[in-house]
Design a protein around this motif. Structure first.
Motif, PDB file in Angstrom:
ATOM      1  N   GLN A 139       8.750   9.254  -0.775  1.00 50.85           N
ATOM      2  CA  GLN A 139       9.678   8.131  -0.671  1.00 50.85           C
ATOM      3  C   GLN A 139       8.963   6.782  -0.626  1.00 50.85           C
ATOM      4  O   GLN A 139       9.594   5.740  -0.774  1.00 50.85           O
ATOM      5  N   LYS A 140       7.661   6.813  -0.366  1.00 49.31           N
ATOM      6  CA  LYS A 140       6.851   5.590  -0.281  1.00 49.31           C
ATOM      7  C   LYS A 140       7.355   4.682   0.841  1.00 49.31           C
ATOM      8  O   LYS A 140       7.497   3.477   0.674  1.00 49.31           O
ATOM      9  N   LEU A 141       7.612   5.297   1.986  1.00 50.88           N
ATOM     10  CA  LEU A 141       8.099   4.596   3.161  1.00 50.88           C
ATOM     11  C   LEU A 141       7.293   5.024   4.380  1.00 50.88           C
ATOM     12  O   LEU A 141       6.781   6.140   4.443  1.00 50.88           O
ATOM     13  N   VAL A 142       7.215   4.133   5.366  1.00 52.89           N
ATOM     14  CA  VAL A 142       6.720   4.507   6.686  1.00 52.89           C
ATOM     15  C   VAL A 142       7.921   4.571   7.616  1.00 52.89           C
ATOM     16  O   VAL A 142       8.960   3.950   7.347  1.00 52.89           O
ATOM     17  N   PRO A 143       7.806   5.378   8.679  1.00 53.78           N
ATOM     18  CA  PRO A 143       6.627   6.067   9.181  1.00 53.78           C
ATOM     19  C   PRO A 143       6.488   7.475   8.614  1.00 53.78           C
ATOM     20  O   PRO A 143       7.450   8.059   8.107  1.00 53.78           O
ATOM     21  N   VAL A 144       5.267   7.980   8.756  1.00 56.31           N
ATOM     22  CA  VAL A 144       4.984   9.404   8.583  1.00 56.31           C
ATOM     23  C   VAL A 144       4.168   9.816   9.803  1.00 56.31           C
ATOM     24  O   VAL A 144       3.213   9.127  10.172  1.00 56.31           O
ATOM     25  N   GLU A 163       0.820  -1.214   0.000  1.00 58.97           N
ATOM     26  CA  GLU A 163       0.000   0.000   0.000  1.00 58.97           C
ATOM     27  C   GLU A 163       0.850   1.259   0.000  1.00 58.97           C
ATOM     28  O   GLU A 163       0.373   2.329  -0.409  1.00 58.97           O
ATOM     29  N   GLN A 164       2.104   1.148   0.428  1.00 57.15           N
ATOM     30  CA  GLN A 164       2.996   2.313   0.413  1.00 57.15           C
ATOM     31  C   GLN A 164       3.352   2.756  -0.995  1.00 57.15           C
ATOM     32  O   GLN A 164       3.841   3.887  -1.194  1.00 57.15           O
ATOM     33  N   LEU A 165       3.103   1.892  -1.980  1.00 61.73           N
ATOM     34  CA  LEU A 165       3.458   2.207  -3.363  1.00 61.73           C
ATOM     35  C   LEU A 165       2.313   2.855  -4.139  1.00 61.73           C
ATOM     36  O   LEU A 165       2.484   3.223  -5.301  1.00 61.73           O
ATOM     37  N   THR A 166       1.164   3.022  -3.494  1.00 62.98           N
ATOM     38  CA  THR A 166       0.005   3.590  -4.171  1.00 62.98           C
ATOM     39  C   THR A 166       0.163   5.103  -4.343  1.00 62.98           C
ATOM     40  O   THR A 166       0.847   5.760  -3.549  1.00 62.98           O
ATOM     41  N   PRO A 167      -0.459   5.670  -5.371  1.00 63.56           N
ATOM     42  CA  PRO A 167      -0.407   7.130  -5.531  1.00 63.56           C
ATOM     43  C   PRO A 167      -0.941   7.881  -4.313  1.00 63.56           C
ATOM     44  O   PRO A 167      -0.421   8.942  -3.965  1.00 63.56           O
ATOM     45  N   LEU A 182       2.944  17.145   7.970  1.00 60.85           N
ATOM     46  CA  LEU A 182       3.444  15.783   7.833  1.00 60.85           C
ATOM     47  C   LEU A 182       4.953  15.769   8.063  1.00 60.85           C
ATOM     48  O   LEU A 182       5.676  16.607   7.516  1.00 60.85           O
ATOM     49  N   PHE A 183       5.401  14.797   8.858  1.00 65.92           N
ATOM     50  CA  PHE A 183       6.820  14.679   9.175  1.00 65.92           C
ATOM     51  C   PHE A 183       7.303  13.283   8.802  1.00 65.92           C
ATOM     52  O   PHE A 183       6.630  12.285   9.078  1.00 65.92           O
ATOM     53  N   ARG A 184       8.490  13.228   8.186  1.00 62.08           N
ATOM     54  CA  ARG A 184       9.020  11.981   7.649  1.00 62.08           C
ATOM     55  C   ARG A 184      10.404  11.706   8.237  1.00 62.08           C
ATOM     56  O   ARG A 184      11.025  12.604   8.787  1.00 62.08           O
ATOM     57  N   THR A 189       1.436  11.356   0.454  1.00 57.37           N
ATOM     58  CA  THR A 189       1.786  11.574   1.854  1.00 57.37           C
ATOM     59  C   THR A 189       3.290  11.539   2.060  1.00 57.37           C
ATOM     60  O   THR A 189       3.857  12.342   2.791  1.00 57.37           O
ATOM     61  N   ASN A 190       3.941  10.587   1.387  1.00 58.15           N
ATOM     62  CA  ASN A 190       5.401  10.482   1.458  1.00 58.15           C
ATOM     63  C   ASN A 190       5.941  10.054   0.103  1.00 58.15           C
ATOM     64  O   ASN A 190       5.818   8.889  -0.285  1.00 58.15           O
TER      65      ASN A 190
END
Length: 221
Positions: free
Chosen positions: A55-60, A43-47, A67-69, A52-53
């Protein structure tokens, strides 16, 4: 500071695990926004999540509308916003040591064995699972050999990585120990690391952040 906190997280993400520990140590309530890193290809790879990020990584971490990454940057942000109890020691030299220990895990060990690296090995080079696991163990042990040496016998090492209060170093170490055990690393060779982890896991902030206690964890984690 009263704005709502939301954490985009995956139950077994060690980077998200770090931030969960930090939020718990601060006594901060937050809503978990699960991002399943495996379902439907991730799900991190979805548009939608990429918005949200990128980089397509958690956490955010979402604090109000902001939003902080990046887990270490998030930990320092919450430490500045909510100073008590502190996640960094009082002096510059002590803070440097804690940051260095945290970065050993977060920037040297973890990136070599995270999900996207393993997926590349499998998808692009057809590396068998056993060899991918051996890669993971090798780099964890390389990192832990150094980490143990820096803890063992150092005058600043106490109950925790630095003294007698948990810091961002402990926030990073405990999730990496979880990963080490997942991949069969012999932790008997790291007695100081194991002692620090044991002290951490006596605290509710660490226990409640554990992967199997997360709302998105499978029933049989």
């Amino acid at each position: 500071m009263s704005e709502e906190l939301r954490l985009y997280s995956y139950w077994r993400s060690s980077a998200a695990y770090r931030v969960r520990i930090g939020l718990n140590l601060k006594g901060l309530a937050y809503e978990t926004m699960p991002v399943h890193l495996l379902r439907d290809g991730g799900e991190q790879l979805t548009p939608a999540f990429a918005a949200t990020n990128p980089q397509k990584l958690v956490p955010v971490l979402q604090h109000g509308q902001r939003l902080f990454r990046q887990s270490l940057a998030i930990l320092e942000y919450i430490d500045e916003m909510w100073p008590e109890p502190p996640l960094l020691p009082a002096t510059s030299r002590e803070r440097q040591r804690v940051r260095a220990l945290a970065q050993m895990v977060a920037t040297d060990v973890h990136p070599l064995n995270n999900l996207r690296v393993m997926r590349y090995f499998e998808g692009e080079w057809n590396v068998p699972q056993a060899e991918r696991d051996a890669w993971t163990r090798h780099w964890i042990m390389e990192g832990f050999d150094a980490f143990e040496a820096l803890l063992d016998g150092h005058p600043a090492t106490g109950t925790f990585c630095d003294g007698f209060l948990p810091t961002i170093a402990d926030c990073c170490l405990v999730p990496q120990v979880y990963n080490a055990r997942r991949f069969g690393v012999d932790m008997a060779r790291y007695p100081t690391i194991v002692a620090v982890e044991r002290a951490c896991m006596e605290l509710p902030a660490f226990r409640d952040a554990a992967p199997d206690r997360q709302p998105d964890a499978p029933l049989q984690a």
